[in-house]
Design a protein around this motif. Structure first.
Motif, PDB file in Angstrom:
ATOM      1  N   ASP C 128     -31.764  38.665  20.384  1.00 50.80           N
ATOM      2  CA  ASP C 128     -31.475  37.421  21.104  1.00 50.80           C
ATOM      3  C   ASP C 128     -30.212  36.783  20.544  1.00 50.80           C
ATOM      4  O   ASP C 128     -30.213  36.283  19.424  1.00 50.80           O
ATOM      5  CB  ASP C 128     -32.699  36.499  20.922  1.00 50.80           C
ATOM      6  N   ASN C 129     -29.136  36.838  21.323  1.00 45.47           N
ATOM      7  CA  ASN C 129     -27.930  36.111  20.895  1.00 45.47           C
ATOM      8  C   ASN C 129     -27.686  34.896  21.786  1.00 45.47           C
ATOM      9  O   ASN C 129     -26.628  34.301  21.793  1.00 45.47           O
ATOM     10  CB  ASN C 129     -26.711  37.019  20.787  1.00 45.47           C
ATOM     11  N   GLU C 130     -28.689  34.571  22.532  1.00 43.78           N
ATOM     12  CA  GLU C 130     -28.789  33.270  23.194  1.00 43.78           C
ATOM     13  C   GLU C 130     -27.784  33.017  24.317  1.00 43.78           C
ATOM     14  O   GLU C 130     -27.465  31.882  24.620  1.00 43.78           O
ATOM     15  CB  GLU C 130     -28.754  32.130  22.154  1.00 43.78           C
ATOM     16  N   ALA C 131     -27.302  34.080  24.919  1.00 42.69           N
ATOM     17  CA  ALA C 131     -26.478  33.945  26.126  1.00 42.69           C
ATOM     18  C   ALA C 131     -26.096  35.353  26.589  1.00 42.69           C
ATOM     19  O   ALA C 131     -26.348  36.330  25.893  1.00 42.69           O
ATOM     20  CB  ALA C 131     -25.223  33.134  25.866  1.00 42.69           C
ATOM     21  N   TYR C 132     -25.485  35.424  27.757  1.00 43.34           N
ATOM     22  CA  TYR C 132     -24.950  36.692  28.238  1.00 43.34           C
ATOM     23  C   TYR C 132     -23.629  36.918  27.531  1.00 43.34           C
ATOM     24  O   TYR C 132     -22.585  36.459  27.981  1.00 43.34           O
ATOM     25  CB  TYR C 132     -24.776  36.662  29.751  1.00 43.34           C
ATOM     26  N   MET C 133     -23.681  37.596  26.407  1.00 44.80           N
ATOM     27  CA  MET C 133     -22.494  37.739  25.583  1.00 44.80           C
ATOM     28  C   MET C 133     -21.595  38.860  26.069  1.00 44.80           C
ATOM     29  O   MET C 133     -20.386  38.756  26.042  1.00 44.80           O
ATOM     30  CB  MET C 133     -22.904  37.998  24.134  1.00 44.80           C
ATOM     31  N   ASN C 134     -22.206  39.932  26.546  1.00 46.64           N
ATOM     32  CA  ASN C 134     -21.412  41.089  26.949  1.00 46.64           C
ATOM     33  C   ASN C 134     -20.516  40.762  28.137  1.00 46.64           C
ATOM     34  O   ASN C 134     -19.458  41.336  28.305  1.00 46.64           O
ATOM     35  CB  ASN C 134     -22.354  42.240  27.298  1.00 46.64           C
ATOM     36  N   THR C 135     -20.961  39.832  28.963  1.00 50.34           N
ATOM     37  CA  THR C 135     -20.161  39.454  30.122  1.00 50.34           C
ATOM     38  C   THR C 135     -19.267  38.262  29.817  1.00 50.34           C
ATOM     39  O   THR C 135     -18.560  37.785  30.690  1.00 50.34           O
ATOM     40  CB  THR C 135     -21.078  39.107  31.308  1.00 50.34           C
ATOM     41  N   GLY C 136     -19.345  37.763  28.600  1.00 50.72           N
ATOM     42  CA  GLY C 136     -18.419  36.697  28.228  1.00 50.72           C
ATOM     43  C   GLY C 136     -19.056  35.333  28.066  1.00 50.72           C
ATOM     44  O   GLY C 136     -18.480  34.318  28.434  1.00 50.72           O
ATOM     45  N   ILE C 137     -20.250  35.301  27.498  1.00 45.56           N
ATOM     46  CA  ILE C 137     -20.888  34.052  27.074  1.00 45.56           C
ATOM     47  C   ILE C 137     -21.303  33.159  28.250  1.00 45.56           C
ATOM     48  O   ILE C 137     -20.787  32.054  28.433  1.00 45.56           O
ATOM     49  CB  ILE C 137     -19.994  33.239  26.086  1.00 45.56           C
ATOM     50  N   GLN C 138     -22.217  33.672  29.079  1.00 46.73           N
ATOM     51  CA  GLN C 138     -22.781  32.806  30.113  1.00 46.73           C
ATOM     52  C   GLN C 138     -24.213  32.430  29.710  1.00 46.73           C
ATOM     53  O   GLN C 138     -24.888  33.162  29.007  1.00 46.73           O
ATOM     54  CB  GLN C 138     -22.790  33.512  31.479  1.00 46.73           C
ATOM     55  N   ARG C 139     -24.638  31.318  30.202  1.00 48.87           N
ATOM     56  CA  ARG C 139     -25.956  30.790  29.896  1.00 48.87           C
ATOM     57  C   ARG C 139     -27.058  31.768  30.278  1.00 48.87           C
ATOM     58  O   ARG C 139     -27.044  32.369  31.355  1.00 48.87           O
ATOM     59  CB  ARG C 139     -26.122  29.501  30.705  1.00 48.87           C
ATOM     60  N   SER C 140     -28.049  31.873  29.432  1.00 50.45           N
ATOM     61  CA  SER C 140     -29.294  32.559  29.791  1.00 50.45           C
ATOM     62  C   SER C 140     -30.424  31.570  29.540  1.00 50.45           C
ATOM     63  O   SER C 140     -30.190  30.472  29.017  1.00 50.45           O
ATOM     64  CB  SER C 140     -29.507  33.823  28.942  1.00 50.45           C
ATOM     65  N   TRP C 148     -23.102  24.973  24.328  1.00 51.17           N
ATOM     66  CA  TRP C 148     -21.991  25.363  25.185  1.00 51.17           C
ATOM     67  C   TRP C 148     -22.080  26.826  25.530  1.00 51.17           C
ATOM     68  O   TRP C 148     -22.420  27.654  24.684  1.00 51.17           O
ATOM     69  CB  TRP C 148     -20.668  25.091  24.465  1.00 51.17           C
ATOM     70  N   THR C 149     -21.809  27.144  26.807  1.00 48.35           N
ATOM     71  CA  THR C 149     -21.478  28.522  27.203  1.00 48.35           C
ATOM     72  C   THR C 149     -20.412  28.369  28.278  1.00 48.35           C
ATOM     73  O   THR C 149     -20.098  27.250  28.701  1.00 48.35           O
ATOM     74  CB  THR C 149     -22.685  29.290  27.792  1.00 48.35           C
ATOM     75  N   THR C 150     -19.894  29.484  28.772  1.00 50.59           N
ATOM     76  CA  THR C 150     -18.850  29.351  29.795  1.00 50.59           C
ATOM     77  C   THR C 150     -19.420  28.817  31.112  1.00 50.59           C
ATOM     78  O   THR C 150     -18.686  28.279  31.931  1.00 50.59           O
ATOM     79  CB  THR C 150     -18.150  30.703  30.066  1.00 50.59           C
ATOM     80  N   THR C 151     -20.717  28.945  31.317  1.00 52.12           N
ATOM     81  CA  THR C 151     -21.308  28.376  32.536  1.00 52.12           C
ATOM     82  C   THR C 151     -22.050  27.064  32.265  1.00 52.12           C
ATOM     83  O   THR C 151     -22.627  26.477  33.181  1.00 52.12           O
ATOM     84  CB  THR C 151     -22.278  29.376  33.199  1.00 52.12           C
ATOM     85  N   PHE C 154     -18.598  22.220  27.980  1.00 53.51           N
ATOM     86  CA  PHE C 154     -18.815  21.112  27.051  1.00 53.51           C
ATOM     87  C   PHE C 154     -19.193  19.802  27.749  1.00 53.51           C
ATOM     88  O   PHE C 154     -20.043  19.064  27.283  1.00 53.51           O
ATOM     89  CB  PHE C 154     -17.564  20.875  26.194  1.00 53.51           C
ATOM     90  N   HIS C 155     -18.539  19.533  28.877  1.00 56.35           N
ATOM     91  CA  HIS C 155     -18.818  18.262  29.537  1.00 56.35           C
ATOM     92  C   HIS C 155     -20.114  18.305  30.349  1.00 56.35           C
ATOM     93  O   HIS C 155     -20.544  17.303  30.903  1.00 56.35           O
ATOM     94  CB  HIS C 155     -17.635  17.854  30.430  1.00 56.35           C
ATOM     95  N   HIS C 156     -20.703  19.490  30.402  1.00 52.94           N
ATOM     96  CA  HIS C 156     -21.984  19.612  31.122  1.00 52.94           C
ATOM     97  C   HIS C 156     -22.811  20.711  30.487  1.00 52.94           C
ATOM     98  O   HIS C 156     -23.091  21.743  31.094  1.00 52.94           O
ATOM     99  CB  HIS C 156     -21.719  19.913  32.607  1.00 52.94           C
ATOM    100  N   PRO C 157     -23.171  20.525  29.226  1.00 52.86           N
ATOM    101  CA  PRO C 157     -23.878  21.595  28.511  1.00 52.86           C
ATOM    102  C   PRO C 157     -25.268  21.834  29.069  1.00 52.86           C
ATOM    103  O   PRO C 157     -25.753  21.072  29.912  1.00 52.86           O
ATOM    104  CB  PRO C 157     -23.945  21.074  27.075  1.00 52.86           C
ATOM    105  N   LYS C 158     -25.903  22.874  28.589  1.00 51.61           N
ATOM    106  CA  LYS C 158     -27.188  23.285  29.127  1.00 51.61           C
ATOM    107  C   LYS C 158     -28.210  22.151  29.005  1.00 51.61           C
ATOM    108  O   LYS C 158     -28.390  21.574  27.942  1.00 51.61           O
ATOM    109  CB  LYS C 158     -27.694  24.509  28.378  1.00 51.61           C
TER     110      LYS C 158
END
Lengths: 600, 430, 298
Positions: C128-140, C148-151, C154-158
């Motif tokens: 568990d690395n807590e996001a979709y890291m292989n595709t470039g850090i998207q929220r899971s 923060w993730t790319t999806t 920062f201004h709208h974190p999970k």
């Protein structure tokens, strides 16, 4: 790399045929991890330079004999030092920032005692591949004379013997050991321990001639046949208090008092030096605050007397080892701080009291006394020198025991024209070079381990001179960085209290001169050795190997090896090294500079 | 319809009246499949039920994994097949579509999985009846597809399927029409197990997941190798005809039945040919016979093997035919019937070809009756077709088009109506 | 203190030359897992960083057989491999599904749930690395609250807390479920060895830092694991048969802030956010302690 010569040679689906070892991920790296050995602070703190981390590690692995052999490469008297040393190693120990210092001196004693118990002998110099300074054995049949068989003289003799020299030690008294024999009471240093460690020197071929006082039984000419001479005559003279009433019976120097207590029974002015021999109402005053003062006070308690220590400063300023003061107080010694003696009161010649003054209140007081022991310092007896004690004025001794001429800005004197010659005006080269060490050459405070260190320095100086080894750094300890506490990753250490020594009960203590502490058993020693952080020195804890995400660190019999072909330079190994024995270094030919930019 | 071969081995096959789905189960059983993984969906359920029963009773020494979805069914088979065991599943319609990702994966992994696929329509709205849209949407996955016409052919094709799949190391789908076969009882000859064993030796693939010989399967393949692997898949299917023909021929020798990749019917002097597949073929044969009795020169070509597409055979049998109609129980939206597209493509670079018309009928389980076939054949015979060279080298004007009104009927000229009122439309106007 | 860790097998089953990022926790997780499991292991690796880490065709960094497979198929492919081995009579080889948090918490949860409900005999590992890291850090659904993730910029974190996967597994009453992480390799290895000896579905949830995705220093991978555990953010425990909850390490309860402030993905955290994070940790910790002690009491 796998290349397919044709399409037919390729598998029909994605089937692996080889390993990723073809993939040299080391090219990604812009910083590389390195192993480094730092100087553990204990070793730096030890005047004799004991490789503490090394022998503790061996104790931990239950390789006791190896541990002892490593230890005695630096100090011939572990059983002695483990008992009497003020252990600056423990003051320096990083563990004191964490919980409390490792009981290094207990472990040192443990190894020393174990060697005596097992009768371990040192390998003969000719068979030794690891002579004291890691040098080849000269093999020369050179003879060296040592004047004085105290810790400095014996230390020098020992190191030179390990280098293959032939040694003759001249001792003025009837038994070797110097201050170790005469100045330290048995409850701290049993006689058989001392004689045991000294006799090991004899087994190495060191000849000890007792009853040979330099200047009286031994002349300068007698030393002419030696290739070098090491002078370690000690500091047996006690300065006077310089107060009225001092002259006469009932006032003894600390050294004389201890001499009486320590030397063969029956020859004491106190008539019965055995425990309990002084009447219970006897009042003994000890003046001074050093280890000699404590030894006198505690010895007097064992003889049955009431004892008060009179010291001109406060307890915290006492030069005595803290534990000694603590033990003295536990044993019922009274401490009178910030007090100076004014005069000794006598009735019919007998001492009856000491008049003193408090430096705090300025008030005078009178302390009843049957015996007054003065322990306010010691100075060398240099009467044997052609020019007397004054001939040492203006000279000092450097790290190698060479005599420096302070009049000439501290420049080393021509070794051929050392000390005696310079004062006698003899032609250079006509006499052997002289080196000096021990209490006679040291500035205060003078302690056993400092004396041992000075003997070692003298041995090194003699070796370098005789074998024309010039550079000090060539033989001296390498200029390593000291491993600071901040270099450590202490999460791998658990807070563990030190392993105590067993002590005989308080009521038993005062009944005899029996040693009050019993040394570690094997298990306790192992337990305490485990507390060593091994600061700055890899002790094969496996962390680097274990935490490498790239399987790029291999364990080999020679230690860990980093596969730089694959190491990506993540730095986990360095971060997780508990002892600061790894570091990161920037790659000089960094192809990864862009990555660094990227990461920023 | 099978060709009976004289050399059939002497045996005493069991005759049973079986529904198509049970013929599937029997086929899998006879092939001694080792791992079955399936999820129920109408109209495939009896396949799974009977196989579970066979496993439970010990009639079939296989492990049945009752997975939670078709996607998992295929994934589990991929896992199992990679350990070197024979695997089987069955599905239909939405189940097949859910499987789609793993359908590709199985082929790319070169796993000879055999699957029974009951042709069923795709929602919305919900429709459980016969339609080829589901299987044909898997056209380009690398799976071989056999469209069968009878319950006997169902059983036989499963056995042949393993032989072919394991030779080519490509998966194979046996496609049967919902209800017309799946739920219809027909007498089926169940061959002797010993003969099946003789025909189909145990599955021993060259590469399996084996800790003694560890390899990674299906990892990252960079551009310098991916294309070669895809070429090898294409190569396997492009050169599959002899393998399939041999499997079919050997089957005929042992069991007395073989089917061919395509089946020509009364083609000899036919001027108009109707191309069919699956159960509609049977209806079409009777109508062809009637037309022939009326002196009309019509014939029929049944396509049994859709993938790999038997281009050579299509060209051979349609050589010089003046009018070719293709009956499609499917629609490739925006391009017309899929069998028709394939036939057109097969003939495209072949000089002796006639025009191909594209008749779409029977979607979502609507019956394809003799009347439907008659209407198609009549249209095929009568429709005015452009003759070659008519445009004299000029590109055609773009025909005027009006957007279709919602709910509207096919524009004029694109649809025909059968005598019994069934709608047929022409996928792409000629 | 000696730290030579007993119980960590010497054998290596991962070759160097993997293509994980420097300091990758996922790479290390595999190294430890295989040390514990040994050579008689077959891996099913679902789409994830590990599809890349293992190396491109025709190479593999693993000394055990691997079946790379589609994203959501960990549970199903492992079921199939197990079935294949079973019918061949191989009961010795252990089958391991190896998936990331996306493949486990999100897209693969159906196949996983199905498989463990059938009590399929395999070990399912979620690194568990807590996001979709292989595709470039998207929220899971494994991404922590407010990270923060790319999806989840920062201004709208999970806005949602991390899915409690262990509770979901425990609710399936599988024979064994455990959490583990890289700073405690002895604990991790022990759990894998324990899992290997059990039949039926086993689930091991490994917290595996991703330095780029967490915006953390690669050298701090182990440190982050340790802080996660010591702060009780990621307690080490195991659940047997969905009933017996046991803490396998007693954390010190260090402030969560120490863990958060090491990572850029939390750099926008206000003091309130930190306080909230601390409260969440404490609430979950209490709940866990209650579950562990309830079981002790019964």
């Amino acid at each position: 790399m796998i290349h397919f010569s044709s399409r037919d040679k390729m598998p029909s689906f994605a089937l692996s045929l080889g390993t990723t070892l073809v993939n040299k991920t080391g090219t990604w790296r812009y910083v590389r991890p390195l192993y480094r050995n730092l100087l553990p602070p204990c070793q730096e703190g030890c005047p004799a330079g004991e490789p503490v981390q090394g022998y503790l590690d061996l104790v931990r692995r239950e390789a006791y004999r190896q541990a002892w052999e490593l230890l005695v490469q630096a100090n011939p008297f572990p059983a002695v030092c483990g008992r009497v040393c003020y252990h600056p190693c423990e003051t320096a120990c990083n563990r004191h920032f964490f919980d409390s210092s490792v009981k290094i001196h207990h472990l040192e004693r443990f190894l020393g005692d174990l060697a005596l118990e097992k009768g371990w002998e040192l390998p003969p110099p000719s068979a030794s591949k690891e002579a004291a300074f890691g040098k080849e054995i000269p093999g020369a049949s050179r003879e060296i004379a040592i004047v004085g068989s105290g810790p400095a003289g014996l230390s020098c003799a020992y190191f030179l013997a390990r280098l293959g020299y032939r040694l003759t030690v001249f001792e003025a008294l009837s038994a070797p050991g110097g201050m170790l024999a005469s100045g330290i009471p048995e409850y701290r240093l049993p006689k058989e321990v001392l004689s045991g460690e000294i006799s090991r020197l004899s087994l190495m071929g060191v000849k000890i001639v007792t009853g040979a006082r330099f200047g009286k039984d031994l002349s300068l000419e007698d030393l002419g046949r030696f290739q070098a001479v090491f002078l370690a005559p000690g500091a047996p003279l006690a300065p006077p208090l310089q107060i009225p009433g001092e002259e006469g019976e009932g006032v003894l120097s600390g050294l004389d008092f201890l001499d009486q207590v320590n030397l063969p029974r029956g020859a004491s002015p106190l008539q019965a030096p055995a425990a309990g021999s002084m009447p219970g109402h006897s009042q003994v005053l000890v003046i001074g605050g050093g280890n000699t003062a404590m030894d006198c006070a505690r010895s007097a308690r064992r003889l049955g007397a009431q004892v008060t220590v009179v010291y001109r400063k406060t307890r915290s300023q006492m030069p005595a080892i803290g534990e000694e003061v603590e033990d003295a107080l536990q044993e019922g010694v009274t401490l009178l701080e910030s007090t100076i003696p004014l005069r000794i009161l006598r009735e019919e010649g007998r001492v009856v009291a000491l008049e003193c003054k408090s430096l705090l209140t300025g008030e005078a007081s009178t302390l009843p006394a049957d015996l007054i022991v003065t322990a306010i310092g010691q100075s060398p007896d240099l009467s044997f020198l052609p020019g007397g004690a004054g001939s040492l004025k203006g000279l000092s001794i450097d790290q190698q025991g060479r005599v420096l001429d302070e009049d000439k800005g501290g420049a080393p004197r021509d070794p051929q024209g050392l000390l005696l010659e310079s004062r006698t005006g003899s032609r250079p080269g006509s006499r052997p070079p002289f080196f000096a060490g021990g209490d006679a050459a040291l500035s205060i405070p003078r302690r056993v381990v400092d004396a041992i260190a000075s003997g070692k320095r003298g041995a090194l100086g003699i070796y370098q001179l005789l074998e024309s080894r010039e550079s000090a750094s060539e033989s001296g300890p390498p200029g390593l960085t000291v491993a600071e506490y901040s270099f450590l990753n202490t999460v791998y250490f658990a807070k563990t209290p030190p392993t105590p020594l067993q002590r005989i009960a308080m009521e038993e203590r005062l009944k005899s001169f029996r040693e009050i502490e019993r040394g570690y058993a094997l298990q306790a020693a192992g337990q305490e050795a485990l507390r060593c952080f091994s600061c700055g020195v890899c002790n094969s804890c496996d962390n680097c190997w274990l935490f490498c995400p790239d399987t790029a660190i291999a364990r080999t019999p020679e230690g860990y090896v980093i596969a730089y072909d694959y190491c990506k330079g993540c730095g986990v190994c360095v971060r997780e090294c508990p002892r600061g024995a790894m570091t990161m270094e920037e790659e000089l030919n960094s192809g990864g500079a862009w990555l660094k930019e990227e990461m920023r | 319809m099978s060709h009976t071969t004289a050399e059939a081995k002497k045996s005493s096959p069991l005759k049973k009246v079986l529904m198509g789905n049970h013929a599937v189960s029997w086929g899998a059983r006879l092939c001694r499949v080792k791992v079955i993984s399936a999820y129920p969906i109408t109209p495939q359920t009896q396949v799974v039920e009977m196989l579970s029963e066979m496993c439970a009773k010990g009639e079939l020494d296989a492990k049945f994994i009752p997975v939670e979805s078709e996607h998992s069914a295929m994934a589990a088979l991929i896992g199992a097949a990679s350990t070197g065991v024979r695997t089987f599943t069955a599905t239909s319609s939405h189940g097949l579509l859910l499987m789609h990702e793993m359908i590709h994966w199985a082929a790319g992994a070169r796993l000879p999985i055999v699957m029974a696929e009951v042709n069923r329509a795709i929602g919305p709205g919900w429709n459980i009846w016969a339609d080829q849209g589901d299987s044909l949407s898997q056209r380009d996955t690398g799976w071989m597809q056999c469209y069968v016409e009878s319950n006997q052919e169902v059983l036989d094709t499963i056995i042949q399927g393993y032989k072919i799949a394991e030779t080519l190391m490509m998966p194979l789908m046996v496609v049967l029409d919902a209800f017309y076969l799946s739920h219809t009882y027909e007498p089926v000859e169940i061959p002797d197990q010993s003969l099946v064993d003789e025909y189909l030796p145990p599955y021993t693939p060259p590469q399996i997941l084996d800790p003694a010989h560890p390899h990674a399967f299906g990892g990252l393949v960079p551009p310098e190798h991916y294309m070669e692997m895809r070429y090898k898949m294409q190569e396997a299917l492009e050169r599959a005809r002899p393998v399939i023909e041999e499997a079919d021929g050997e089957f005929g020798k042992i069991f007395g039945r073989s089917y061919g990749l395509v089946e020509p019917y009364r083609l000899e002097d036919a001027e108009a040919v109707l191309v069919t597949s699956a159960t509609a073929t049977g209806t079409a044969r009777t109508v062809i016979d009637r037309f022939r009795n009326e002196g009309k020169k019509v014939g029929l070509l049944k396509i049994r093997l859709f993938r790999p597409f038997p281009t050579d055979l299509i060209r051979r049998y349609l050589h010089g035919k003046k009018r070719i109609g293709v009956l499609d129980r499917n629609i490739g939206f925006g391009a017309g019937g899929i069998f028709a597209q394939e036939v057109k493509a097969a003939l495209c670079n072949y000089p002796e070809r006639g025009p191909v018309l594209d008749y779409i009928a029977g979607l979502g389980g609507r019956d394809i009756t003799p009347a439907t076939i008659s209407a198609i054949l009549n249209d095929l015979l009568e429709r005015k077709l452009p003759s070659p060279g008519q445009l004299r080298g000029h590109p055609p004007e773009l025909p005027p088009q009006k957007p279709c009104k919602p709910g509207g009927v096919p524009p004029e000229g694109a649809g025909i109506v059968s005598p019994d009122g069934e709608m047929i439309w022409i996928g792409v106007r000629p | 203190m000696s730290v030579t860790i007993p119980g960590i097998p010497q054998e290596e089953y991962c070759y160097s030359g993997n293509v994980a990022c420097p300091g990758c926790g996922a790479g290390l997780a595999m190294r430890y897992a295989l040390k514990a499991l040994g050579p008689k292991t077959i891996l099913a690796i679902t789409a994830s960083c590990w599809s890349i880490i293992a190396g491109p065709f025709p190479y593999s960094n693993l000394k055990v057989p691997v079946l790379h497979t589609a994203f959501e198929t960990g549970g199903s492919v492992a079921s199939g491999i197990r079935a294949g081995l079973d019918v061949k009579g191989d009961r010795e080889t252990v089958v391991v599904a190896w998936a990331g948090d996306g493949g486990t918490f999100d897209i693969g949860i159906q196949a996983l749930s199905g498989a463990v409900e059938r009590n399929e005999d395999f070990i399912y590992v979620c690194y568990d690395n807590e996001a979709y890291m292989n595709t470039g850090i998207q929220r899971s659904s494994a991404t922590p609250f407010k990270a923060w993730t790319t999806t989840t910029p920062f201004h709208h974190p999970k806005g949602e807390p991390k899915k409690d996967m262990m509770a979901i597994m425990a609710a399936h009453k599988i024979p064994y479920a455990a959490t583990a992480t890289l700073a405690f390799p002895d604990d991790l290895v022990r759990k894998f060895k324990k899992a290997r000896a059990i039949r039926g579905s086993r689930f091991i949830h490994i917290l595996a830092p991703c330095p780029p995705g967490w915006k953390a220093d690669p050298s701090e991978t182990i440190l982050l694991c340790r802080l996660a555990v010591e702060s009780r953010l990621f307690p080490l425990y195991e659940v047997e048969n969905g009933e017996k909850w046991t803490l396998t390490y007693s954390p010190q309860g260090t402030p969560v802030e120490e863990y958060l402030k090491k990572q850029g993905r939390f750099s926008h955290f206000s003091e309130d956010d930190i306080r909230l994070a601390q409260e969440n940790v404490e609430r979950r910790w209490k709940e866990l302690c209650r579950q562990a002690s309830l079981q002790e009491a019964s």
